[in-house]
Structures are given as C-alpha cells and as structure tokens.
Write an enzyme that holds these catalytic residues in place. Sequence first.
Site, PDB file in Angstrom:
ATOM      1  CG  HIS A 253      -0.205  -0.131   2.516  1.00 53.36           C
ATOM      2  ND1 HIS A 253       0.239  -1.347   2.977  1.00 53.36           N
ATOM      3  CD2 HIS A 253       0.174   0.776   3.453  1.00 53.36           C
ATOM      4  CE1 HIS A 253       0.853  -1.183   4.133  1.00 53.36           C
ATOM      5  NE2 HIS A 253       0.847   0.105   4.442  1.00 53.36           N
TER       6      HIS A 253
ATOM      7  CG  HIS B  11       1.252   5.435   4.157  1.00 55.88           C
ATOM      8  ND1 HIS B  11       0.584   5.355   5.352  1.00 55.88           N
ATOM      9  CD2 HIS B  11       1.972   4.288   4.053  1.00 55.88           C
ATOM     10  CE1 HIS B  11       0.882   4.200   5.952  1.00 55.88           C
ATOM     11  NE2 HIS B  11       1.726   3.544   5.184  1.00 55.88           N
TER      12      HIS B  11
HETATM   13  P1  AMP Z   1       2.214   0.536   7.245  1.00 54.43           P
HETATM   14  O1  AMP Z   1       2.678   0.750   8.653  1.00 54.43           O
HETATM   15  O2  AMP Z   1       2.979   1.267   6.209  1.00 54.43           O
HETATM   16  O3  AMP Z   1       2.075  -0.943   6.956  1.00 54.43           O
HETATM   17  O4  AMP Z   1       0.766   1.178   7.178  1.00 54.43           O
HETATM   18  C1  AMP Z   1      -0.374   0.547   7.658  1.00 54.43           C
HETATM   19  C2  AMP Z   1      -1.383   1.624   7.921  1.00 54.43           C
HETATM   20  O5  AMP Z   1      -2.655   1.021   8.013  1.00 54.43           O
HETATM   21  C3  AMP Z   1      -1.173   2.396   9.222  1.00 54.43           C
HETATM   22  O6  AMP Z   1      -0.981   3.773   8.918  1.00 54.43           O
HETATM   23  C4  AMP Z   1      -2.457   2.167  10.003  1.00 54.43           C
HETATM   24  O7  AMP Z   1      -2.879   3.298  10.709  1.00 54.43           O
HETATM   25  C5  AMP Z   1      -3.426   1.789   8.903  1.00 54.43           C
HETATM   26  N1  AMP Z   1      -4.552   0.969   9.291  1.00 54.43           N
HETATM   27  C6  AMP Z   1      -4.524  -0.159  10.040  1.00 54.43           C
HETATM   28  N2  AMP Z   1      -5.763  -0.685  10.139  1.00 54.43           N
HETATM   29  C7  AMP Z   1      -6.584   0.137   9.430  1.00 54.43           C
HETATM   30  C8  AMP Z   1      -7.984   0.144   9.159  1.00 54.43           C
HETATM   31  N3  AMP Z   1      -8.794  -0.824   9.628  1.00 54.43           N
HETATM   32  N4  AMP Z   1      -8.486   1.143   8.402  1.00 54.43           N
HETATM   33  C9  AMP Z   1      -7.680   2.115   7.928  1.00 54.43           C
HETATM   34  N5  AMP Z   1      -6.350   2.160   8.140  1.00 54.43           N
HETATM   35  C10 AMP Z   1      -5.817   1.195   8.896  1.00 54.43           C
END
Ligand code: AMP
Length: 110
Positions: free
Chosen positions: A96, A98
């Site tokens: 993903h 950001h």
């Molecule tokens: P990463 O740390 O780059 O893997 O990013 C994962 C992101 O997913 C983090 O910024 C979390 O805040 C976000 N996240 C986790 N669970 C959810 C959810 N259910 N809905 C939206 N964002 C989420």
Amino acid sequence: MPTLFTKIIQREIPADIVYEDDHVVAFRDLDPQAPVHILIVPRQEVDGLAELPETGDHLYILNAAKTIAESEGLTSGYRLVINQGVHGGQSVQHLHAHLLGGRKMNWPPG
Ligand code: AMP
C-alpha cells in the site's frame, strides 16, 4: 487467509473509501498522520515491495495518487510513501502507498 486490506476491499471491514477502480482501492487511514492521509491499496494481494511482481494492480498506484490528490484539493503538494519491511516501518503485509497532504512535510522523514 485474506489480508486486513483485502477484507476492507471486500467490504467485510468498514473503511472510509474515497476512490476505487478496477485495480486499486483507497481509503482514509485509521490513524492519520496529516490532515489528508489516504492508503492506496492494489486489489491484488502482494506482501510488499520486496515481493513485487513485474506486472499487476500495483502499476496503477501512481495514477490513482494523482487523481486522489486532485480530488482532495492538494494543490500545494503532497507525499507518497511506501513502507517496506521492519526497517521501513511496514505493519500491514499487503502492499500500500500512503498519500499524505494538507500540511508541509518534513525532510528527511524519520
Ligand atoms: P504501514 O505501517 O505502512 O504498513 O501502514 C499501515 C497503515 O494502516 C497504518 O498507517 C495504520 O494506521 C493503517 N490501518 C490499520 N488498520 C486500518 C484500518 N482498519 N483502516 C484504515 N487504516 C488502517
């Protein structure tokens, strides 16, 4: 076992979805780090950049980012980040990006 993000894509877990097309789904991060913080997720499950196939839904992330940034009104700029692995700070094993905006970003990132 579907990833958390696949469950969101399949509407099994609620999320604030702001954009979707045949290749990616984008929704607001649960723990926003900027006034605009949107995750852009390819529909196809790929663990992360280290496992990237040559072709697939991930190829559409950049175009989706541009479209979403325009629809969010980020005319002053924004940042696109992909965290890879432990040192990159990756916590969800489904590739993903950001999309962060709505404030001036710092450099270097932490
Ligand atoms: P990463 O740390 O780059 O893997 O990013 C994962 C992101 O997913 C983090 O910024 C979390 O805040 C976000 N996240 C986790 N669970 C959810 C959810 N259910 N809905 C939206 N964002 C989420």
